[in-house]
Design a protein around this motif. Sequence first.
Motif, PDB file in Angstrom:
ATOM      1  N   PHE A  58      15.964  33.515  42.090  1.00 47.47           N
ATOM      2  CA  PHE A  58      15.646  32.142  41.702  1.00 47.47           C
ATOM      3  C   PHE A  58      16.057  31.822  40.265  1.00 47.47           C
ATOM      4  N   PHE A  77       9.177  30.740  37.585  1.00 50.25           N
ATOM      5  CA  PHE A  77       9.344  31.571  38.770  1.00 50.25           C
ATOM      6  C   PHE A  77       8.693  32.944  38.623  1.00 50.25           C
ATOM      7  N   TRP A 101       8.718  27.802  45.877  1.00 49.32           N
ATOM      8  CA  TRP A 101      10.181  27.857  45.916  1.00 49.32           C
ATOM      9  C   TRP A 101      10.830  26.829  44.994  1.00 49.32           C
TER      10      TRP A 101
END
Length: 240
Positions: A33, A52, A178
Amino acid sequence: MTTLIRLEITRTLRNKRYVLFTVLYPALMYFFFIHAYGTDQVAGGLPVKTYFMVSMATFGAVGAVLTGSAQRISLERRSGWVRQLRLTALPGRAYTVAKIAAGAVTTLPAILVVFAVGAAQGVRMGAAEWAGLAVALWLGSFVFAALGVALGYAAGADSVQTVVMVTYMVMALFGGTWFPVTGTLRTIAQVNPVYLYNRLAGFTRPGQSLDLVAAGGLAGFLVVFTAAAAVLYRRDTRRA
């Protein structure tokens, strides 16, 4: 009860699937990510590396307690182990509490490993912020430990994995795991415990303090999930 907690923790930490999917997998996803978004970018008002780091730590923590607790309880019900425990002096509530406590303890490796990777990637916070964030995420994991116990009693051994994975992924998808949630999706996410869980990291922003609304919401979910686990346990007892 302490013996049962130690047994549960030992069983979990020896499980290779636990180590792979709830400790190592979130750390690998963290690398994915931060490079997909760009390491110098901002997400959700935080540097990408920090955002993240938190979301993958919560992802691993939720996975640790949901998949571990729910599936093990469901299998123990089918094998007759839970019925055997009811014949001992261990109170029913002690079994439920032991499962929640043991599940929450096993979230620590998932959180700390991602934190270590984040620090190696350049995330910088003061010692108090690191410690406060670790404690906040660990305490928040009790909410999902209680949910895992409830799901373990709600679903049968043949369907529990599907129930857990759908619950897990939907909450993560709409909880900011996400990607940062905004607009209408953010309004809907207010009733998602994973979103509230991720918001516990808000105090790492300059000038921000602990989000008491998120903390209060998680406390409410903890009460609801614990009560649901108790009700489902009693229902299972009557059926037995």
